[in-house]
Design an enzyme around this catalytic site. Structure first.
Site, PDB file in Angstrom:
ATOM      1  N   TYR A 131       0.839  -1.207   0.000  1.00 14.45           N
ATOM      2  CA  TYR A 131       0.000   0.000   0.000  1.00 14.45           C
ATOM      3  C   TYR A 131       0.865   1.245   0.000  1.00 14.45           C
ATOM      4  CZ  TYR A 131      -5.005  -0.025  -0.111  1.00 14.45           C
ATOM      5  OH  TYR A 131      -6.284  -0.041  -0.568  1.00 14.45           O
ATOM      6  N   ASP A 138      -7.213  13.122 -25.087  1.00 14.09           N
ATOM      7  CA  ASP A 138      -7.270  11.739 -24.606  1.00 14.09           C
ATOM      8  C   ASP A 138      -6.659  10.877 -25.712  1.00 14.09           C
ATOM      9  OD1 ASP A 138      -7.876   9.161 -23.914  1.00 14.09           O
ATOM     10  OD2 ASP A 138      -9.969   9.574 -23.374  1.00 14.09           O
ATOM     11  N   THR A 164      -4.556   5.673 -21.715  1.00 11.22           N
ATOM     12  CA  THR A 164      -4.427   4.336 -21.154  1.00 11.22           C
ATOM     13  C   THR A 164      -3.023   3.860 -21.503  1.00 11.22           C
ATOM     14  OG1 THR A 164      -5.334   3.427 -23.189  1.00 11.22           O
ATOM     15  CG2 THR A 164      -6.866   3.679 -21.340  1.00 11.22           C
TER      16      THR A 164
HETATM   17  C1  LIG Z   1     -10.215   2.973 -23.826  1.00  7.35           C
HETATM   18  C2  LIG Z   1     -10.455   4.426 -23.672  1.00  7.35           C
HETATM   19  C3  LIG Z   1     -10.672   5.001 -22.413  1.00  7.35           C
HETATM   20  C4  LIG Z   1     -10.954   4.216 -21.161  1.00  7.35           C
HETATM   21  O1  LIG Z   1     -10.068   3.344 -20.757  1.00  7.35           O
HETATM   22  P1  LIG Z   1     -10.444   2.183 -19.694  1.00  7.35           P
HETATM   23  O2  LIG Z   1      -9.099   1.755 -19.297  1.00  7.35           O
HETATM   24  O3  LIG Z   1     -11.235   1.177 -20.448  1.00  7.35           O
HETATM   25  O4  LIG Z   1     -11.210   2.813 -18.588  1.00  7.35           O
HETATM   26  C5  LIG Z   1     -10.752   6.376 -22.330  1.00  7.35           C
HETATM   27  N1  LIG Z   1     -10.663   7.136 -23.435  1.00  7.35           N
HETATM   28  C6  LIG Z   1     -10.512   6.619 -24.659  1.00  7.35           C
HETATM   29  C7  LIG Z   1     -10.433   7.521 -25.842  1.00  7.35           C
HETATM   30  C8  LIG Z   1     -10.417   5.246 -24.833  1.00  7.35           C
HETATM   31  O5  LIG Z   1     -10.296   4.733 -26.059  1.00  7.35           O
END
Ligand SMILES: *Cc1c(COP(=O)(O)O)cnc(C)c1O
Length: 416
Positions: A51, A197, A223
């Site tokens: 942790y 993103d 991710t």
């Molecule tokens: C896959 C994805 C996410 C979310 O990821 P998780 O790990 O599944 O929560 C967020 N934004 C975009 C653009 C994605 O393709």
């Protein structure tokens, strides 16, 4: 025998079956990949026992002599690879990373503007069923109806009309390069923070096969398990001025203790992604996607935007007289795994939409090149042209398995 085999045959057997599935199938799900054995070992390490709420040097529990170093290595590698001022490597996955950005900068009821879900945006960019659409006033921009492309003038007009606090660029199903300079201009024109993103294309950015959002964006989420080929996790990259807000939002704002085994595996993946071999990998992902796209176009398939510049393709199957779901299930039976997907302006329901989405990141990890992509395209065409033909599916499935045997997948080399 492994310990797991001895202690829990039921789960051991299921994992074994999944290993063989990943070994023997052509995996075209655009968000998936194969991690290296090194990444897998770090993920399965004793770091899962510890942790570590807080950040390196500022923890709430003792015994962080090695964990602090692991997290600092991961952060430094991410900063070096992407050229970012600040990186947080603790988000549990992409969805909580995005939520942490909202928590850092906006309040419930504030406006966000992202790509519409049916046009390739992600659930967390403001879809009504998601917390991002329930807690915030989520506005969206759509793709051009004629071309399937982003129209930056439309986005600008929408942004000036709704004045978002955060403008989101990024997607899960858009087959083209994003113009981050244009997004920056639009964010500046309406006074919004620019969030990119890059979950899907982070590996392409790392390998130099997609422009980097780092010079333009205020905050970048990603991710680590898609084209970047790391463990399931996420990172937030930001300018120095936002470092404190982001760190506070991730912990204690949204999460408790970081998953240290994942942090270590992210560090390993980032080291791999910094190599020349990874640059070749990223370039090959794009070449492979283009080869598959060209094959499918030559067979009369209707690719949204007419092709691809990244790792993914979106196909509208309306002209083939088959729904996305029927096609995806027939292909799965033939050993080619992908997902059914809505296409822009889809008239069908999301659970049985008109399209399929394909990606080249996973098959490129196992060494597929253009020749294997052309072959894959021919199989896809044969199956979709006759989706009820189970004999053909069995025949293609056997051929797929044979092809896959010549391209050992990373992490599965031990299987014969
Ligand atoms: C896959 C994805 C996410 C979310 O990821 P998780 O790990 O599944 O929560 C967020 N934004 C975009 C653009 C994605 O393709």
């Amino acid at each position: 025998m492994t310990t797991l085999e001895l202690k829990d045959t039921e789960i051991f057997d299921l994992i074994k079956q999944e290993e063989y599935r990943q070994k023997n199938k052509i995996r075209l799900i655009a968000s998936e990949n194969y991690v290296s054995r090194a990444v897998m070992e770090a993920t399965g390490s004793v770091l899962t026992n510890k942790y570590s709420e807080g950040y390196p040097g500022k923890r709430y529990y003792e015994g962080q002599q090695f964990i602090d170093q692991v997290e600092n290595v991961a952060i430094q590698r991410a900063k070096d690879l992407f050229g970012a001022d600040h990186v947080n490597v603790q988000p549990y996955s992409g969805s909580p990373a995005n939520l942490a950005v909202y928590l850092a900068f906006i309040n419930p009821g504030d406006t966000i503007l992202g790509m519409a879900l049916p046009h390739g945006g992600h659930l967390t960019h403001g879809a009504k069923v998601s917390i991002s659409g329930k807690y915030f006033n989520a506005e969206s921009y759509s793709l051009d109806k004629e071309t399937g492309l982003l129209n930056y003038d439309t986005i600008l007009n929408k942004a000036l009309a709704c004045r978002p606090k955060i403008l989101i660029a990024g997607h899960s199903a858009y087959p083209r390069i994003l113009d981050f300079a244009r997004f920056r201009e639009i964010a500046d024109a309406c006074g919004a923070l620019l969030m990119v993103d890059m979950a899907h294309f982070a590996g392409l950015v790392a390998g130099g096969a997609h422009p980097s959002p780092v010079p333009y964006a205020d905050v970048i989420t990603t991710t680590t398990h898609k084209s970047l080929r790391g463990p399931r996790g996420a990172m937030i990259l930001c300018k120095q001025e936002y470092a404190q807000a982001i760190d506070k939002a991730v912990f204690p704002g949204l999460q408790g203790g970081p998953h240290n085994n994942t942090t270590a595996a992210i560090a390993v993946a980032l080291k791999e992604a910094s190599t020349d071999a990874f640059k070749l990998y990223a370039a090959q992902i794009v070449k492979n996607a283009k080869a598959l796209a060209a094959t499918l176009v030559s067979k009369g398939f209707n690719l949204v935007t007419g092709g691809t510049d990244n790792h993914l393709m979106l196909i509208d199957l309306t002209n083939k007289g088959v729904t996305g779901k029927i096609a995806a299930k027939a292909l799965d039976a033939a050993g080619i795994v992908l997902n059914y997907n809505a296409v822009p302006y889809d008239t069908r329901k999301p659970f049985d939409p008109s399209g399929i989405r394909l990606g080249s990141a996973a098959v490129t990890s196992r060494g597929f090149q253009e020749e294997q992509m052309v072959q894959t395209g021919e199989w896809i065409n044969a199956i979709i042209s006759d989706p009820g033909n189970t004999a053909l599916q069995a025949e293609v499935s056997a051929a797929v398995e044979k092809l896959c045997a010549s391209f050992p997948a990373p992490g599965l080399e031990h299987l014969v």
